[in-house]
Scaffold this active site. Sequence first.
Site, mmCIF file in Angstrom:
data_model
loop_
_atom_site.group_PDB
_atom_site.id
_atom_site.type_symbol
_atom_site.label_atom_id
_atom_site.label_comp_id
_atom_site.label_asym_id
_atom_site.label_seq_id
_atom_site.Cartn_x
_atom_site.Cartn_y
_atom_site.Cartn_z
ATOM 1 N N ASP A 18 -15.251 77.291 54.278
ATOM 2 C CA ASP A 18 -15.257 77.024 52.830
ATOM 3 C C ASP A 18 -15.474 78.280 52.001
ATOM 4 O OD1 ASP A 18 -14.952 74.450 53.724
ATOM 5 O OD2 ASP A 18 -16.995 73.807 53.243
ATOM 6 N N TYR A 59 -10.447 76.411 59.858
ATOM 7 C CA TYR A 59 -11.176 75.645 60.870
ATOM 8 C C TYR A 59 -10.550 74.286 61.171
ATOM 9 C CZ TYR A 59 -13.293 73.690 56.594
ATOM 10 O OH TYR A 59 -13.501 73.121 55.370
ATOM 11 N N TRP A 97 -17.234 67.390 63.975
ATOM 12 C CA TRP A 97 -16.579 66.164 63.530
ATOM 13 C C TRP A 97 -17.226 65.659 62.249
ATOM 14 C CZ3 TRP A 97 -11.995 64.716 64.399
ATOM 15 C CH2 TRP A 97 -11.572 63.410 64.155
#
Length: 467
Positions: A148, A185, A246
Amino acid sequence: MNFMKIMAVVSVSASLIASPVSVCGASPVPLRGVVEGFYGSPWTWEARQDMLAFCASHGMNAYIYAPKDDAYHRSQWRVPYPADKLSEIERLAACAKRNHIRFVFAVSPGLDFRYAGRDGKRDRECLLEKLEAVYAIGVRDFAIFFDDIEEKNGRGQARLLNWLEKRLGKRHPDVSPLLAVPTEYTRQAMRSGDGKITPYTRSFSAALREDIRVLFTGEGVCIGRLEEEQLADANGIYGKKLGLWWNYPVNDYMEAKLALGPVENLPTSEEIPAIFFNPMQYPEMSKIALATAAEYANAPRQYDSQRAWERAIEEEYGSLAPDMKVFAAHSQHLENSWADMGRADGEEFRAHVDAFWKSWPDGPKARENWQILHNDAARMSCAADKLLEGLPEKKLDECRPQLMQMKRMAQAAGLALDLLKAGKGEKDSFSLAELKEQREEIRKQEKRAAWSEQSVLRFIDEVLQAF
């Protein structure tokens, strides 16, 4: 001994012998746990210690400390942790050790890290000092995250990681290999529109040391399915097996909705060396999904998401489990323009609605289908009341707005059914205006509490459209 206690025993044994064991005929993921990596209010220290015990009792063996809104972790990463905060981390690491959990301390320096010249040297040393301070209080596992951020300096990031790995390893032979999250990612981000590996991913993966473990989030940031071939492709891009971060049940992109479904649609044949599940800022409400995640991580090939979900709720909620299943069944799916996580909400109720519309008003089972839906609405209302009255305060504090929204929708659904039964000619007896008012109140609360948007709420809107 019940299933979850067996899993906890297996987990402790695995951590002691440091090698995978067989659970129900399938090897567990070697490194499996929780990453506190969400945006929003970080967990309290007490909640973290409780989560470590939860992880241990459910067969998980790792925990990553990486709360995005801990300023010392990300936005002010250069600033050393104050003594009181460092003491809390020390106690948390000790708690993890007692629970046979690997405590991984993460730093996210990518917002403003400088890679070249004197400034680059100062930043490298500053980052090393931060890790050294945490090593001194007992931490032996570290992670560096570059997610990010805007700058995509793949070679610079890889060289920094390699330098840290070498320096830490030389000073401290007991330190584990680093964990890392790259800027690209997701598998989608690793390839350009023509299918070629992007320049960033090519440079990052080529320069990175083999022993540094890379985590990615699957096909997308929050795409709730990872196919075997997609995982194999991501592994092929890096030339080694990647670990998985996840993003379920995390809800920081849709905070009004609680993610109370099971983990599902993850690989069962392709081996995964590490998997971490990102929770919500609500630790109690995260435990349903995390308990299912533990079952998956301990026995991927034997995993049954529905059975795991039912077990998780029964274990966590006891006599209130039937009511919690009603509530949670309608709060599983998170979706926006870029995210699609969790199974559909209220599938059974939606099936009843579809059968009702096919028969209403003159079909042979019209009245029977009406009664089924009426019973469903009454059950929802009753479940909301029982949970509002019976849940422990700690759990209720995290879900009260959604339970109140459930109550509103159940009442509106019941009124909608009464309105349909009365017919268009009896508006005075069963008020269409009242249903519109209830729908408006639901709308006013949606920014704070979302629940069953595509099942119960959709049915209410369908009835309103019919009039």
